[in-house]
Design a protein around this motif. Sequence first.
Motif, mmCIF file in Angstrom:
data_model
loop_
_atom_site.group_PDB
_atom_site.id
_atom_site.type_symbol
_atom_site.label_atom_id
_atom_site.label_comp_id
_atom_site.label_asym_id
_atom_site.label_seq_id
_atom_site.Cartn_x
_atom_site.Cartn_y
_atom_site.Cartn_z
ATOM 1 N N SER A 142 5.236 -9.703 -1.651
ATOM 2 C CA SER A 142 5.573 -9.875 -0.229
ATOM 3 C C SER A 142 4.490 -9.321 0.694
ATOM 4 O O SER A 142 4.421 -9.691 1.860
ATOM 5 C CB SER A 142 6.901 -9.176 0.084
ATOM 6 O OG SER A 142 6.723 -7.757 0.145
ATOM 7 N N ASP B 60 4.408 -6.403 1.813
ATOM 8 C CA ASP B 60 4.986 -5.323 2.628
ATOM 9 C C ASP B 60 4.367 -4.000 2.170
ATOM 10 O O ASP B 60 4.471 -3.635 0.997
ATOM 11 C CB ASP B 60 6.505 -5.303 2.438
ATOM 12 C CG ASP B 60 7.213 -4.309 3.346
ATOM 13 O OD1 ASP B 60 6.614 -3.275 3.711
ATOM 14 O OD2 ASP B 60 8.387 -4.556 3.669
ATOM 15 N N ASP C 134 11.929 -0.384 5.579
ATOM 16 C CA ASP C 134 13.053 -0.699 6.449
ATOM 17 C C ASP C 134 14.304 -0.023 5.861
ATOM 18 O O ASP C 134 14.604 -0.216 4.679
ATOM 19 C CB ASP C 134 13.247 -2.212 6.503
ATOM 20 C CG ASP C 134 14.460 -2.605 7.291
ATOM 21 O OD1 ASP C 134 15.525 -2.810 6.664
ATOM 22 O OD2 ASP C 134 14.365 -2.676 8.524
#
Length: 107
Positions: free
Chosen positions: A61, A63, A86
Amino acid sequence: MPTWDEVVETAERLPEVEETTWYRTPSLRVAGKGFARLRTEAEGGLMLLCDLDEKAALLASGDPAFYTTPHYDGHGSILVDLEKVDPSQLTELIEEAWRIRAPARLK
Protein backbone atom coordinates in the motif's frame (compact mmCIF):
# COMPACT_ATOMS: atom_id res chain seq x y z
CA MET A 1 -0.90 9.18 17.60
CA PRO A 2 -1.77 5.98 19.50
CA THR A 3 0.40 5.05 22.47
CA TRP A 4 1.28 1.67 23.95
CA ASP A 5 -1.27 2.33 26.71
CA GLU A 6 -3.96 2.84 24.07
CA VAL A 7 -2.90 -0.37 22.32
CA VAL A 8 -3.30 -2.19 25.64
CA GLU A 9 -6.67 -0.53 26.30
CA THR A 10 -7.93 -1.60 22.86
CA ALA A 11 -6.68 -5.16 23.26
CA GLU A 12 -8.06 -5.56 26.77
CA ARG A 13 -11.58 -5.16 25.35
CA LEU A 14 -11.04 -8.63 23.88
CA PRO A 15 -11.43 -11.78 26.00
CA GLU A 16 -8.54 -13.09 28.08
CA VAL A 17 -5.93 -10.54 27.01
CA GLU A 18 -3.07 -10.00 29.41
CA GLU A 19 -0.26 -7.50 29.36
CA THR A 20 3.11 -9.14 29.94
CA THR A 21 6.64 -9.12 28.54
CA TRP A 22 8.07 -10.94 25.54
CA TYR A 23 11.77 -10.70 24.82
CA ARG A 24 11.95 -8.32 27.81
CA THR A 25 9.64 -5.82 26.12
CA PRO A 26 5.97 -4.98 26.76
CA SER A 27 3.64 -7.39 25.01
CA LEU A 28 0.12 -8.76 24.85
CA ARG A 29 -1.03 -12.36 25.04
CA VAL A 30 -4.25 -14.28 24.76
CA ALA A 31 -4.47 -17.72 26.35
CA GLY A 32 -0.71 -17.57 26.97
CA LYS A 33 0.20 -16.87 23.33
CA GLY A 34 1.76 -13.57 22.23
CA PHE A 35 0.16 -11.52 19.49
CA ALA A 36 1.66 -8.03 19.96
CA ARG A 37 4.99 -6.67 21.15
CA LEU A 38 6.34 -3.16 21.56
CA ARG A 39 9.81 -3.35 20.04
CA THR A 40 12.70 -1.47 21.57
CA GLU A 41 15.14 -2.42 18.83
CA ALA A 42 16.64 0.31 16.66
CA GLU A 43 13.74 0.20 14.19
CA GLY A 44 11.19 0.31 17.02
CA GLY A 45 7.52 -0.09 16.24
CA LEU A 46 4.72 -2.35 17.32
CA MET A 47 4.88 -5.94 16.10
CA LEU A 48 1.47 -7.45 15.39
CA LEU A 49 0.75 -10.90 14.07
CA CYS A 50 -1.03 -10.95 10.74
CA ASP A 51 -1.73 -13.17 7.78
CA LEU A 52 1.08 -13.19 5.19
CA ASP A 53 -1.31 -11.93 2.50
CA GLU A 54 -2.39 -9.06 4.76
CA LYS A 55 1.26 -8.24 5.43
CA ALA A 56 2.00 -8.13 1.70
CA ALA A 57 -1.02 -5.88 1.08
CA LEU A 58 -0.06 -3.48 3.89
CA LEU A 59 3.50 -3.20 2.63
CA ALA A 60 2.36 -2.82 -0.99
CA SER A 61 0.00 0.00 0.00
CA GLY A 62 2.97 2.31 0.49
CA ASP A 63 1.53 3.55 3.79
CA PRO A 64 4.56 4.65 5.85
CA ALA A 65 2.87 3.32 9.01
CA PHE A 66 3.73 -0.25 7.96
CA TYR A 67 7.15 -1.79 7.49
CA THR A 68 9.20 -4.89 8.11
CA THR A 69 12.81 -5.90 8.69
CA PRO A 70 14.78 -8.88 7.35
CA HIS A 71 14.18 -10.62 10.70
CA TYR A 72 10.46 -10.78 9.92
CA ASP A 73 10.78 -11.86 6.26
CA GLY A 74 8.46 -14.80 5.65
CA HIS A 75 6.87 -14.40 9.09
CA GLY A 76 3.22 -13.54 9.63
CA SER A 77 3.78 -10.25 11.40
CA ILE A 78 3.82 -6.58 10.49
CA LEU A 79 5.66 -3.71 12.13
CA VAL A 80 3.57 -0.64 12.83
CA ASP A 81 4.81 2.91 13.39
CA LEU A 82 2.49 4.21 16.12
CA GLU A 83 3.31 7.79 15.15
CA LYS A 84 1.94 7.26 11.63
CA VAL A 85 -0.84 4.66 11.86
CA ASP A 86 -4.52 5.51 11.57
CA PRO A 87 -6.10 4.62 14.96
CA SER A 88 -9.09 2.82 13.43
CA GLN A 89 -6.84 0.70 11.23
CA LEU A 90 -4.69 -0.09 14.26
CA THR A 91 -7.77 -1.31 16.12
CA GLU A 92 -8.62 -3.66 13.24
CA LEU A 93 -5.05 -5.00 13.16
CA ILE A 94 -5.02 -5.59 16.93
CA GLU A 95 -8.30 -7.50 16.69
CA GLU A 96 -6.99 -9.60 13.80
CA ALA A 97 -3.75 -10.39 15.65
CA TRP A 98 -5.84 -11.48 18.64
CA ARG A 99 -7.98 -13.75 16.40
CA ILE A 100 -4.84 -15.46 15.07
CA ARG A 101 -3.79 -16.56 18.57
CA ALA A 102 -7.10 -16.85 20.43
CA PRO A 103 -8.48 -20.34 20.95
CA ALA A 104 -11.72 -21.13 19.11
CA ARG A 105 -13.74 -21.02 22.35
CA LEU A 106 -13.04 -17.26 22.60
CA LYS A 107 -13.90 -16.25 19.04
